[in-house]
Design a protein around this motif. Structure first.
Motif, PDB file in Angstrom:
ATOM      1  N   TYR A 103      19.671 -17.823  19.812  1.00 62.18           N
ATOM      2  CA  TYR A 103      18.499 -18.255  19.046  1.00 62.18           C
ATOM      3  C   TYR A 103      18.418 -19.786  18.937  1.00 62.18           C
ATOM      4  CZ  TYR A 103      17.309 -13.491  17.592  1.00 62.18           C
ATOM      5  OH  TYR A 103      16.925 -12.183  17.578  1.00 62.18           O
ATOM      6  N   LYS A 146      16.187 -14.995  25.357  1.00 60.87           N
ATOM      7  CA  LYS A 146      15.722 -13.834  24.596  1.00 60.87           C
ATOM      8  C   LYS A 146      16.522 -12.586  24.974  1.00 60.87           C
ATOM      9  CE  LYS A 146      10.899 -15.098  23.601  1.00 60.87           C
ATOM     10  NZ  LYS A 146       9.478 -14.734  23.827  1.00 60.87           N
ATOM     11  N   LEU A 201      17.111 -20.980  22.165  1.00 59.33           N
ATOM     12  CA  LEU A 201      15.694 -20.593  22.236  1.00 59.33           C
ATOM     13  C   LEU A 201      14.834 -21.632  21.500  1.00 59.33           C
ATOM     14  CD1 LEU A 201      15.375 -16.717  21.744  1.00 59.33           C
ATOM     15  CD2 LEU A 201      14.214 -18.118  23.466  1.00 59.33           C
ATOM     16  N   GLY A 202      15.312 -22.033  20.318  1.00 54.11           N
ATOM     17  CA  GLY A 202      14.593 -23.073  19.567  1.00 54.11           C
ATOM     18  C   GLY A 202      14.497 -24.363  20.359  1.00 54.11           C
ATOM     19  N   ASN A 207       7.273 -21.691  17.185  1.00 53.58           N
ATOM     20  CA  ASN A 207       8.305 -20.798  17.715  1.00 53.58           C
ATOM     21  C   ASN A 207       9.689 -21.425  17.600  1.00 53.58           C
ATOM     22  OD1 ASN A 207       7.203 -18.268  18.544  1.00 53.58           O
ATOM     23  ND2 ASN A 207       6.166 -19.284  20.233  1.00 53.58           N
ATOM     24  N   GLN A 211      16.258 -17.902  12.766  1.00 51.50           N
ATOM     25  CA  GLN A 211      17.083 -16.774  13.172  1.00 51.50           C
ATOM     26  C   GLN A 211      18.522 -17.224  13.450  1.00 51.50           C
ATOM     27  OE1 GLN A 211      16.356 -13.516  13.233  1.00 51.50           O
ATOM     28  NE2 GLN A 211      14.306 -14.017  12.419  1.00 51.50           N
ATOM     29  N   ASP A 263      10.813 -20.818  14.060  1.00 51.95           N
ATOM     30  CA  ASP A 263      11.147 -19.407  13.853  1.00 51.95           C
ATOM     31  C   ASP A 263      12.512 -19.064  14.444  1.00 51.95           C
ATOM     32  OD1 ASP A 263       8.708 -19.107  12.632  1.00 51.95           O
ATOM     33  OD2 ASP A 263       7.697 -18.286  14.397  1.00 51.95           O
ATOM     34  N   ASN A 264      12.811 -19.575  15.643  1.00 46.70           N
ATOM     35  CA  ASN A 264      14.086 -19.237  16.278  1.00 46.70           C
ATOM     36  C   ASN A 264      15.264 -19.970  15.640  1.00 46.70           C
ATOM     37  OD1 ASN A 264      13.851 -17.389  18.838  1.00 46.70           O
ATOM     38  ND2 ASN A 264      12.022 -18.694  18.856  1.00 46.70           N
ATOM     39  N   TYR A 265      15.033 -21.205  15.154  1.00 43.01           N
ATOM     40  CA  TYR A 265      16.093 -21.884  14.411  1.00 43.01           C
ATOM     41  C   TYR A 265      16.408 -21.131  13.118  1.00 43.01           C
ATOM     42  CZ  TYR A 265      15.795 -25.965  17.501  1.00 43.01           C
ATOM     43  OH  TYR A 265      15.831 -26.802  18.590  1.00 43.01           O
TER      44      TYR A 265
END
Length: 285
Positions: free
Chosen positions: A100, A84, A103-104, A115, A122, A118-120
């Motif tokens: 990102y 992050k 993060l995914g 989550n 991004q 959402d990060n994929y």
């Protein structure tokens, strides 16, 4: 579960970039960490990257590589914080895409599929053509749908269990109520039976004892009443005191009659003697 972690390629880019910079402490620590990382010594790499972030907290490469070293040690929650941080301070689309994407991956390992999706998303915004990110995104969506379906089934099961529990509770309450009512009815019947038995016993006592002052039925039984007068200890022959009085009166009448009869007889005898005497006297004349 198969999904792609962006790490080695980015490390190679960083190695090339690092050599182009002056040999500052931050860059030296990053180089040291990269060497440990490529050898699979992720704990040593972690230590070197942490020293780099302490020297320069705004270093995108130090935070990103530290996240990768923690990820490889399966410390996913710790890696999320550094990914992050890397995404926040990145200046280029490529750096943001990489942060990102991983993060995914970390959220996928934590089974936090929402989550992860959402990060994929991004990551795809910063690089829509990346096949690995598209694959991971589709996988995350599929896992999220399964999780929601499973949660829905669980909620339905919980609802059914709850309804069944309520139904069982109501049945148990009704059964207990019925038992209590039955018990009350049994107690009422028992009380009525006892009352009837008491009345029957009292009636028997009245039928057997009669008036306690009248003595026994046959003159030989004791009185059954509550009168404890010493005059009535045992019944006399006959039906009671009134009959005894009648008998005494009858005896007195017979005695008086006998006395009257005897008096009549005496008067008759005296009269006969008197007549005989008059007869004798008349002959003398």
């Amino acid at each position: 579960m198969m999904y792609f972690l962006k790490q080695i390629g980015f490390l190679g880019i960083m190695l090339l970039s690092v050599f182009g910079y002056s040999q500052s402490k931050t860059k030296s620590y990053i180089i040291e960490g990269n060497e440990y990382y490529q050898k699979g010594k992720f704990d040593n790499a972690e230590y070197a990257y942490k020293k780099a972030t302490m020297e320069d907290p705004t270093s995108v490469k130090a935070n990103y590589n530290l996240g990768n070293a923690l990820f490889q040690q399966k410390r996913y929650k710790e890696s999320i914080a550094h990914y992050k941080r890397s995404a926040e301070i990145s200046k280029t689309k490529n750096d943001k895409h990489l942060a990102y994407h991983n993060l995914g991956n970390a959220f996928m390992q934590e089974k936090d599929y929402q989550n992860a999706v959402d990060n994929y998303k991004q990551a795809l915004k910063n690089d829509p053509k990346d096949d690995a990110t598209r694959y991971n995104y589709a996988l995350a969506k599929k896992m999220l749908e399964k999780e929601r379906e499973k949660q829905k089934d669980q909620n339905n099961k919980d609802s059914k269990d709850h309804n069944q529990q309520n139904k069982d509770d109501q049945q148990n309450q009704q059964q207990n109520k019925n038992k209590q009512n039955q018990q009350n009815q049994n107690n009422q019947k028992q009380n009525q039976s006892q009352s009837q038995n008491q009345q029957s016993d009292q009636q028997k006592q009245q039928n057997q004892g009669g008036n306690p002052k009248a003595g026994g039925e046959n003159g030989n039984n004791k009185g059954q009443g509550n009168d404890s007068s010493p005059e009535i200890k045992q019944g006399n022959n006959g039906e009671g005191k009134e009959q005894d009085n009648a008998k005494n009166n009858l005896g007195d009448g017979l005695l008086k009659a006998l006395q009257n009869q005897e008096a009549k007889t005496q008067r008759k005898i005296i009269q006969q003697k008197a007549e005989k005497q008059r007869t004798t006297t008349s002959k003398d004349w």
